[in-house]
Design a protein around this motif. Structure first.
Motif, PDB file in Angstrom:
ATOM      1  N   LEU A 129      44.499  28.732  35.599  1.00 51.73           N
ATOM      2  CA  LEU A 129      43.645  28.994  34.447  1.00 51.73           C
ATOM      3  C   LEU A 129      42.225  28.493  34.687  1.00 51.73           C
ATOM      4  N   GLN A 130      42.113  27.313  35.283  1.00 51.41           N
ATOM      5  CA  GLN A 130      40.786  26.740  35.528  1.00 51.41           C
ATOM      6  C   GLN A 130      40.005  27.551  36.557  1.00 51.41           C
ATOM      7  N   VAL A 131      40.640  27.881  37.673  1.00 49.03           N
ATOM      8  CA  VAL A 131      39.904  28.570  38.738  1.00 49.03           C
ATOM      9  C   VAL A 131      39.546  29.988  38.309  1.00 49.03           C
ATOM     10  N   GLU A 152      40.527  17.394  34.280  1.00 47.67           N
ATOM     11  CA  GLU A 152      41.369  18.564  34.055  1.00 47.67           C
ATOM     12  C   GLU A 152      41.793  18.676  32.589  1.00 47.67           C
ATOM     13  N   THR A 153      42.030  17.557  31.957  1.00 48.92           N
ATOM     14  CA  THR A 153      42.406  17.594  30.541  1.00 48.92           C
ATOM     15  C   THR A 153      41.232  18.051  29.691  1.00 48.92           C
ATOM     16  N   SER A 154      40.029  17.617  30.036  1.00 49.10           N
ATOM     17  CA  SER A 154      38.841  18.092  29.315  1.00 49.10           C
ATOM     18  C   SER A 154      38.668  19.597  29.471  1.00 49.10           C
ATOM     19  N   MET A 155      38.918  20.110  30.680  1.00 55.32           N
ATOM     20  CA  MET A 155      38.849  21.560  30.888  1.00 55.32           C
ATOM     21  C   MET A 155      39.884  22.275  30.023  1.00 55.32           C
ATOM     22  N   GLY A 156      41.084  21.712  29.944  1.00 59.68           N
ATOM     23  CA  GLY A 156      42.115  22.308  29.113  1.00 59.68           C
ATOM     24  C   GLY A 156      41.732  22.318  27.641  1.00 59.68           C
ATOM     25  N   LEU A 157      41.207  21.197  27.167  1.00 55.65           N
ATOM     26  CA  LEU A 157      40.808  21.117  25.757  1.00 55.65           C
ATOM     27  C   LEU A 157      39.686  22.100  25.442  1.00 55.65           C
ATOM     28  N   ALA A 158      38.833  22.363  26.431  1.00 54.44           N
ATOM     29  CA  ALA A 158      37.714  23.278  26.214  1.00 54.44           C
ATOM     30  C   ALA A 158      38.140  24.733  26.247  1.00 54.44           C
ATOM     31  N   PHE A 159      39.058  25.100  27.159  1.00 55.40           N
ATOM     32  CA  PHE A 159      39.267  26.509  27.454  1.00 55.40           C
ATOM     33  C   PHE A 159      40.683  27.035  27.184  1.00 55.40           C
ATOM     34  N   PHE A 160      41.670  26.157  27.109  1.00 53.41           N
ATOM     35  CA  PHE A 160      42.998  26.621  26.679  1.00 53.41           C
ATOM     36  C   PHE A 160      43.665  25.515  25.846  1.00 53.41           C
ATOM     37  N   PRO A 161      43.012  25.133  24.746  1.00 50.28           N
ATOM     38  CA  PRO A 161      43.501  23.994  23.948  1.00 50.28           C
ATOM     39  C   PRO A 161      44.875  24.215  23.345  1.00 50.28           C
ATOM     40  N   GLU A 162      45.234  25.481  23.114  1.00 54.02           N
ATOM     41  CA  GLU A 162      46.529  25.764  22.521  1.00 54.02           C
ATOM     42  C   GLU A 162      47.692  25.417  23.444  1.00 54.02           C
ATOM     43  N   LEU A 163      47.385  25.166  24.739  1.00 54.86           N
ATOM     44  CA  LEU A 163      48.421  24.834  25.715  1.00 54.86           C
ATOM     45  C   LEU A 163      48.453  23.340  26.056  1.00 54.86           C
ATOM     46  N   VAL A 164      47.582  22.558  25.438  1.00 54.02           N
ATOM     47  CA  VAL A 164      47.462  21.131  25.756  1.00 54.02           C
ATOM     48  C   VAL A 164      48.182  20.300  24.705  1.00 54.02           C
ATOM     49  N   ALA A 167      36.854  18.198  24.737  1.00 55.04           N
ATOM     50  CA  ALA A 167      36.436  19.569  25.026  1.00 55.04           C
ATOM     51  C   ALA A 167      34.977  19.619  25.448  1.00 55.04           C
ATOM     52  N   ALA A 168      34.129  18.782  24.853  1.00 58.93           N
ATOM     53  CA  ALA A 168      32.708  18.783  25.202  1.00 58.93           C
ATOM     54  C   ALA A 168      32.504  18.420  26.670  1.00 58.93           C
ATOM     55  N   LYS A 169      33.283  17.483  27.182  1.00 58.32           N
ATOM     56  CA  LYS A 169      33.189  17.127  28.592  1.00 58.32           C
ATOM     57  C   LYS A 169      33.605  18.297  29.484  1.00 58.32           C
ATOM     58  N   GLY A 170      34.656  19.007  29.079  1.00 58.17           N
ATOM     59  CA  GLY A 170      35.080  20.166  29.848  1.00 58.17           C
ATOM     60  C   GLY A 170      34.018  21.245  29.869  1.00 58.17           C
ATOM     61  N   GLU A 171      33.399  21.512  28.747  1.00 61.27           N
ATOM     62  CA  GLU A 171      32.325  22.502  28.685  1.00 61.27           C
ATOM     63  C   GLU A 171      31.163  22.092  29.574  1.00 61.27           C
ATOM     64  N   ALA A 172      30.812  20.805  29.552  1.00 60.27           N
ATOM     65  CA  ALA A 172      29.673  20.333  30.339  1.00 60.27           C
ATOM     66  C   ALA A 172      29.945  20.463  31.832  1.00 60.27           C
ATOM     67  N   TYR A 173      31.155  20.096  32.257  1.00 55.99           N
ATOM     68  CA  TYR A 173      31.453  20.189  33.685  1.00 55.99           C
ATOM     69  C   TYR A 173      31.559  21.644  34.125  1.00 55.99           C
ATOM     70  N   ALA A 174      32.154  22.479  33.307  1.00 54.74           N
ATOM     71  CA  ALA A 174      32.246  23.900  33.646  1.00 54.74           C
ATOM     72  C   ALA A 174      30.863  24.518  33.773  1.00 54.74           C
ATOM     73  N   GLU A 175      29.960  24.177  32.874  1.00 58.18           N
ATOM     74  CA  GLU A 175      28.606  24.721  32.941  1.00 58.18           C
ATOM     75  C   GLU A 175      27.908  24.317  34.232  1.00 58.18           C
ATOM     76  N   LEU A 176      28.076  23.072  34.634  1.00 60.65           N
ATOM     77  CA  LEU A 176      27.487  22.590  35.881  1.00 60.65           C
ATOM     78  C   LEU A 176      28.049  23.356  37.068  1.00 60.65           C
ATOM     79  N   VAL A 177      29.363  23.473  37.134  1.00 56.23           N
ATOM     80  CA  VAL A 177      30.019  24.123  38.267  1.00 56.23           C
ATOM     81  C   VAL A 177      29.705  25.611  38.303  1.00 56.23           C
ATOM     82  N   VAL A 178      29.809  26.275  37.169  1.00 51.72           N
ATOM     83  CA  VAL A 178      29.571  27.719  37.114  1.00 51.72           C
ATOM     84  C   VAL A 178      28.145  28.047  37.524  1.00 51.72           C
TER      85      VAL A 178
END
Length: 259
Positions: free
Chosen positions: A44-46, A165-177, A223-234
């Motif tokens: 899901l993350q990749v 990884e948990t921050s990424m989950g909370l940001a992008f697939f929270p219903e599965l966390v 979730a905010a941490k996941g969004e921030a890291y994803a934005e940096l990486v993307v």
């Protein structure tokens, strides 16, 4: 429809746009992630990072195509955990080799392997294929792309199913966390100082290293941490795709020509 995703576009569009300048192959895994994240976490993350990076590159004029993700990876050190689904390194390498051959046949001569699973150790595959294909191979472990700024976002580094990884989950697939189910992600230290310092390497049996497969405390995740890291990486991966698409495949590639 996402016009950069091969799985979603038609043959008519492929005929009009191919050969693509760059293909992106996301590699995931199917494995436990502590007690709180889904088995598909790595995939899901990749896929998310690949899609957002390709979208940005396409918006800037790069002819980039995202291949469907491979949802299995090397799990030889997690096989004591139920339903970890393993592809041995040689098997995964053969799958990549066959897909590279397909790209070569179709005139796509630049490939970014975007890896989302730490167990997929693939540098040797690039070396083995170097003289065997006209496709120029690049490897990116997406989770390492922003490590130089990781301390600005996360409280502590992690290995598996921790804060990032948990921050990424909370940001992008929270219903599965299920964060309330997580343990603290404690790991046992090595008895060997050389291993702890990193100049001797081993393969780690995770059933001995961890309690429930988690390495790193997830409880500071947001979730905010996941969004921030994803934005940096993307942003960084998207920039690279644009640069890669524009670079000519001359006799000096991938290096600068002499002045």
């Amino acid at each position: 429809m996402s016009p950069w995703k091969l799985a979603e576009i038609t043959y008519g569009r492929v005929k009009a746009e191919s050969p693509f300048q760059v293909a992106v192959l996301p590699l995931g895994a199917t494995e436990p992630h502590n007690l709180h994240l889904p088995y598909a976490t790595d995939t899901l993350q990749v896929e998310l990072v690949a899609s957002r990076a390709c979208e940005r590159a396409v918006a800037r004029g790069a002819r980039v195509v995202q291949l469907p993700a491979i949802p299995y990876g090397t799990e030889t050190n997690q096989m004591e955990f139920p339903m970890a689904m393993n592809l041995n390194p040689s098997t995964l390498a053969k799958v990549i080799e066959d897909l590279v051959d397909s790209l070569a046949k179709h005139g796509v001569h630049k490939l970014l392997i975007l890896n989302g699973h730490g167990g997929n150790n693939l540098k040797w595959v690039l070396r083995e294929l170097y003289k065997a294909t006209p496709v120029q191979l690049f490897l990116c472990n997406w989770f390492r792309v922003g490590l130089d700024r990781g301390s600005e976002i996360f409280e502590e580094p992690e290995d598996h199913a921790g804060e990032m990884e948990t921050s990424m989950g909370l940001a992008f697939f929270p219903e599965l966390v299920r964060l309330e189910a997580a343990d603290e992600g404690a790991v046992k230290p090595s008895r060997f100082d050389a291993v702890a310092k990193g100049w001797v390497e081993i393969t780690r049996p995770w059933e001995r290293l961890t309690t429930n497969s988690g390495s790193g405390d997830p409880r500071a995740a947001t979730a905010a941490k996941g969004e921030a890291y994803a934005e940096l990486v993307v942003g960084r991966v998207g920039d690279f795709l644009v640069e890669l698409a524009a670079s000519p495949l001359d006799e000096h590639f991938p290096f600068q020509p002499p002045a």
